[in-house]
Design a protein around this motif. Structure first.
Motif, PDB file in Angstrom:
ATOM      1  N   THR A 242     -34.866 -41.394   1.560  1.00  0.00           N
ATOM      2  CA  THR A 242     -34.371 -40.319   2.327  1.00  0.00           C
ATOM      3  C   THR A 242     -32.904 -40.761   2.912  1.00  0.00           C
ATOM      4  O   THR A 242     -32.414 -39.617   3.343  1.00  0.00           O
ATOM      5  N   ASN A 243     -32.696 -41.914   3.143  1.00  0.00           N
ATOM      6  CA  ASN A 243     -31.399 -42.296   3.641  1.00  0.00           C
ATOM      7  C   ASN A 243     -30.265 -41.884   3.022  1.00  0.00           C
ATOM      8  O   ASN A 243     -29.450 -41.065   3.473  1.00  0.00           O
ATOM      9  N   ASP A 244     -30.071 -42.372   1.671  1.00  0.00           N
ATOM     10  CA  ASP A 244     -29.042 -41.691   1.068  1.00  0.00           C
ATOM     11  C   ASP A 244     -29.177 -40.384   0.467  1.00  0.00           C
ATOM     12  O   ASP A 244     -28.203 -39.561   0.334  1.00  0.00           O
TER      13      ASP A 244
ATOM     14  N   ARG B 109     -24.170 -41.608   6.686  1.00  0.00           N
ATOM     15  CA  ARG B 109     -25.498 -41.834   7.206  1.00  0.00           C
ATOM     16  C   ARG B 109     -25.135 -42.813   8.375  1.00  0.00           C
ATOM     17  O   ARG B 109     -25.975 -43.219   9.238  1.00  0.00           O
ATOM     18  N   LEU B 110     -24.230 -43.752   8.541  1.00  0.00           N
ATOM     19  CA  LEU B 110     -23.805 -44.650   9.416  1.00  0.00           C
ATOM     20  C   LEU B 110     -23.059 -43.907  10.525  1.00  0.00           C
ATOM     21  O   LEU B 110     -22.565 -44.970  11.378  1.00  0.00           O
ATOM     22  N   ALA B 111     -22.411 -42.955  10.284  1.00  0.00           N
ATOM     23  CA  ALA B 111     -21.471 -42.432  11.428  1.00  0.00           C
ATOM     24  C   ALA B 111     -22.235 -41.779  12.622  1.00  0.00           C
ATOM     25  O   ALA B 111     -22.950 -40.705  12.382  1.00  0.00           O
ATOM     26  N   PRO B 112     -22.089 -42.259  13.768  1.00  0.00           N
ATOM     27  CA  PRO B 112     -22.761 -41.671  14.869  1.00  0.00           C
ATOM     28  C   PRO B 112     -22.607 -40.652  15.363  1.00  0.00           C
ATOM     29  O   PRO B 112     -23.437 -39.690  15.621  1.00  0.00           O
ATOM     30  N   ASP B 113     -21.254 -40.054  15.136  1.00  0.00           N
ATOM     31  CA  ASP B 113     -20.827 -38.667  15.408  1.00  0.00           C
ATOM     32  C   ASP B 113     -21.580 -37.709  14.576  1.00  0.00           C
ATOM     33  O   ASP B 113     -21.613 -36.387  14.772  1.00  0.00           O
ATOM     34  N   LEU B 114     -22.024 -38.171  13.514  1.00  0.00           N
ATOM     35  CA  LEU B 114     -22.503 -37.136  12.278  1.00  0.00           C
ATOM     36  C   LEU B 114     -24.247 -37.374  12.551  1.00  0.00           C
ATOM     37  O   LEU B 114     -24.789 -37.139  11.280  1.00  0.00           O
ATOM     38  N   ALA B 115     -24.734 -37.928  13.355  1.00  0.00           N
ATOM     39  CA  ALA B 115     -26.247 -38.197  13.463  1.00  0.00           C
ATOM     40  C   ALA B 115     -26.976 -36.859  13.366  1.00  0.00           C
ATOM     41  O   ALA B 115     -28.016 -36.837  12.885  1.00  0.00           O
TER      42      ALA B 115
END
Length: 532
Positions: A416-418, A428-434
């Motif tokens: 599910t992550n990818d 998925r590692l960008a905090p602004d796009l959480a």
């Protein structure tokens, strides 16, 4: 809120006398080696993923990429502290431009810089100041060493402004059992002594709660924790439907630790994590010994081995990955077979060698499969070695054609992550796009349902091995869709097991239907929780 002090080169800059430069270089190297040794010692005290993160930071601390330019600057007369700050800032600037997981390493570099400069100044290495009473730590960001050094009697939870759910801070906090919320906006508006409620499971930080409401939530959580601590498995719903609850592991040590708990096997063995520091490809015999450690930790139980998922945020040196403008969409995972055709075949040989004399046969799955032809070729390679063959569902095309894929493989497992980042076109590692990369996105949920339906139709297993499986509410939704196994960090299994034991299969199905008909991620989660 604690924030790492910014170190800037002193001004005006003075030149070292030529006869002092050699001694300055020696002092610099001693500081570097001492700091690297400190990280290694923390790694020895840690375990699993946290140990790997700290060992990787130890290697970064003495990496020639920044040490060599710093030594050159010292030879040209630049004081050691200034040379260290400038060299690390140069590397950090590159990491920021790359974005994603590389940008998250900037906090690691900052920690290395601060510790080296403190050693050069004769000062103790910096760290997070400890409160006088148990408190929640609010920070701009934390390094792996900061998180590993926290006194858990005084720091009961942490919240950071930066970072993502798979950042090093989150990984080590999870390993230490420390509630953690990352990517919290406006954290600096919370003052010392303010009362907040942090929910690590939901990823929320709530302010201005009444004392009565806060106490009620804390007491409910204490009851939930007591139930979790007493849960011994296996995974089963209130009406008796079995659900395999499996562990994600990185190596033999992590597998042995997971096997002590109430897990039924391994749903994701991330083989690449054991080779992140290998400059040359390990021999088949060496790989086989490594894989056998995980198989031996779970005799007679299911073990799902993922072939090398190298690339993007997991660079494996011996895989000789190209410098790509967009590595998340480039040569990674099974696509290594394009540039290194023998690499995956040798890994399958090693897995087959490790499986000899052991029962049951390992389940083996390929990451980053995109076409049915790729899946069929991989399945043929696996079956030629008497291995169960499966693929990861990470590329949306696989979910859309799930029935066709399941006709040529034995099982699939949804990462599910990818899958989320590719469905939502968001790192998925960008905090602004959480807000985009939550697994509650309706678009993602519908792809998961399509995949589960294909599995039910063909009578083949469909598992989930991404972070979504560790959310107890999401776990019920996934079971309601027809998912047959859930794999997660071993520490998360009891909470999921307790939640499933309280809910019937019918309620799971209703929760899934409610989530699937929602138009937004927030509505999907709210609707599912209301049904549960």
């Amino acid at each position: 809120m604690w924030k790492r002090p910014h170190l800037a080169p002193p001004t005006p800059l003075y030149a070292l006398p030529s006869d002092h430069r050699e001694a300055e270089a020696e002092e610099f190297m001693q500081a570097v080696q001492t700091v690297a040794a400190g990280y290694e010692e923390r790694a020895r005290r840690a375990k699993g993923a946290a140990a790997k993160v700290l060992m990787a930071t130890a290697q970064l601390a003495s990496d020639r990429g920044w040490v060599r330019p710093a030594l050159k600057a010292i030879a040209d007369g630049v004081p050691a502290a200034t040379a260290a700050i400038n060299a690390i800032e140069s590397i950090a600037a590159t990491f920021r431009r790359l974005g994603g997981v590389m940008a998250e390493r900037v906090s690691d570099l900052g920690d290395i810089r601060d510790r080296v400069v403190s050693r050069l100044s004769g000062e103790p290495e910096p760290g997070v100041p400890m409160p006088e009473q148990p408190s929640i730590l609010l920070a701009d960001d934390l390094s792996p060493a900061d998180t590993a050094d926290l006194d858990l009697d005084l720091i009961i939870a942490i919240a950071t402004k930066l970072g993502g759910p798979t950042s090093h801070t989150a990984i080590i906090a999870r390993q230490r059992g420390l509630p953690c919320v990352v990517g919290v906006p406006d954290l600096q508006t919370i003052g010392d002594g303010d009362v907040v409620l942090l929910d690590g499971a939901a990823g929320t930080l709530t302010r201005r709660l009444s004392e009565v409401d806060a106490d009620a939530l804390v007491q409910a959580d204490a009851r939930r924790r007591a139930a979790i601590d007493g849960w011994a498995g296996p995974g089963v719903t209130a009406d008796g439907k079995a659900v395999q609850l499996l562990a994600n592991v990185a190596d033999g040590a992590a597998a042995r630790a997971a096997a002590v708990g109430p897990v039924e096997g391994v749903g994701l063995y991330r083989t690449e994590l054991g080779f992140l520091n290998s400059l040359t490809e390990p021999t088949i015999d060496h790989q086989a010994d490594t894989y056998a450690e995980v198989l031996d930790a779970f005799p007679g139980r299911k073990v799902v081995v993922r072939t090398l998922d190298a690339g993007t945020d997991k660079p494996v040196p011996f895989a000789s990955l190209a410098d790509e403008p967009n590595p998340a969409l480039g040569i990674r995972g099974q696509r290594l077979a394009i540039t290194r055709p023998g690499l995956i075949r040798r890994q399958l040989d090693a897995i087959a060698m490790a499986a000899m004399g052991r029962d049951p046969r390992p389940w083996v799955m390929a990451p980053m499969i995109s076409t049915v032809d790729e899946a069929a070729r991989f399945a043929e390679e696996c079956r030629a070695r008497d291995l169960f063959a499966g693929v990861m569902v990470e590329v949306p095309a696989v979910a859309l054609l799930a029935e066709e894929f399941l006709k040529v493989v034995d099982f699939v497992s949804i990462g599910t992550n990818d899958l989320t980042q590719y469905v939502m076109a968001a790192d998925r590692l960008a905090p602004d796009l959480a807000h985009l990369t939550t697994p509650w996105q309706p678009g993602l949920l519908r792809l998961v349902k399509m995949t589960a339906d294909a599995g039910l139709k063909l009578g083949k297993p469909v598992g989930v091995c991404g972070e979504a499986a560790a959310d107890p509410a999401m776990a019920c939704v996934l079971v309601g869709m027809g998912i047959t196994s859930l794999s997660m960090a071993a520490a998360a299994v009891p909470a999921v097991g307790v939640q499933l034991s309280k809910i019937t299969t019918e309620r799971c199905r209703r929760a899934a239907e409610a989530a699937l008909t929602a138009a937004t991620a927030t509505d999907a989660r709210s609707a599912a929780v209301a049904e549960l």
